[in-house]
Enzyme design. Sequence first.
Site, PDB file in Angstrom:
ATOM      1  N   ALA A 152       0.878  -1.202   0.128  1.00 28.75           N
ATOM      2  CA  ALA A 152      -0.097  -0.059   0.115  1.00 28.75           C
ATOM      3  C   ALA A 152       0.895   1.339  -0.027  1.00 28.75           C
ATOM      4  CB  ALA A 152      -0.950   0.014   1.214  1.00 28.75           C
ATOM      5  N   TYR A 153       1.777   1.210   0.947  1.00 29.60           N
ATOM      6  CA  TYR A 153       2.773   2.395   0.940  1.00 29.60           C
ATOM      7  C   TYR A 153       3.639   2.526  -0.367  1.00 29.60           C
ATOM      8  CZ  TYR A 153       6.281   5.462   2.600  1.00 29.60           C
ATOM      9  OH  TYR A 153       7.169   6.648   2.960  1.00 29.60           O
ATOM     10  N   SER A 154       4.112   1.541  -0.939  1.00 24.49           N
ATOM     11  CA  SER A 154       4.930   1.542  -2.042  1.00 24.49           C
ATOM     12  C   SER A 154       4.017   2.147  -3.379  1.00 24.49           C
ATOM     13  CB  SER A 154       5.433   0.137  -2.423  1.00 24.49           C
ATOM     14  OG  SER A 154       6.359  -0.091  -1.341  1.00 24.49           O
TER      15      SER A 154
END
Length: 246
Positions: A152-154
């Site tokens: 999700a962050y990436s």
Amino acid sequence: MTQFANQTAIVTGGAQGIGFAAAGRLAEGGAQVAIWDRDAALAEEAAAKIGGGAFACEVDVSSWESVEAAMAKTLEKTGRADILVNSAGVAGSNGPLAEYPVEEFRAITEINLLGTFHVNRAVVPTMKAQSYGRIVNIASVAGKEGNPNASAYSASKAGVIGLTKSLGKELADIDIAVNCVTPAAARTRIFDQMKQEHIDYMLSKIPRGRFLELNEAAAMIAWLCSPENSFTTASVFDLSGGRATY
């Protein structure tokens, strides 16, 4: 340092971490800083520490209505918006994609990517009317390379890079520079959201053998926000200590 005199700088996530460091550096250069942060009390403390007429706006960047209200408050107070440093963001928890909570993935994307869109959209009309502006969106080296167990962050930070490149090209015929930085990890409260093994993984990937210092990030951001940065736009500036391969 007086290169930011008579300018208004909006810093999202400016109550702590990279945002706070950048806000302080801009204030040292003469800017009046608007700290946009969802932690109202911490934002007030940050503004008091920074000084120079700095003030706080409580804002949830994932909400367009909240961003609109913060923009209206800022313009009412200063009448300008010369600089935007978009640093608001969350890391979220670590885990394999096949098991990642669907709602958490959505929430991370709404803050990191949709929030970046909201803030840029709110600020650009004023910058266009002034025929001047400097925007720095904080992405991440994870957006370039992808960190395992951080899909999700990436993905959200890769989106920030793409948005920055698109907007920079849209505004290339005006004196508005839109760039982003891709930091490696710095020791901020965002570490509280991560497992120790993920922190160790990130450190192992940095050839310099240490995490990013906040003053190092602030120095690069300040230059990107300055009038000296009059040519480069739609670009990505590395802050990964040698980790990034492109």
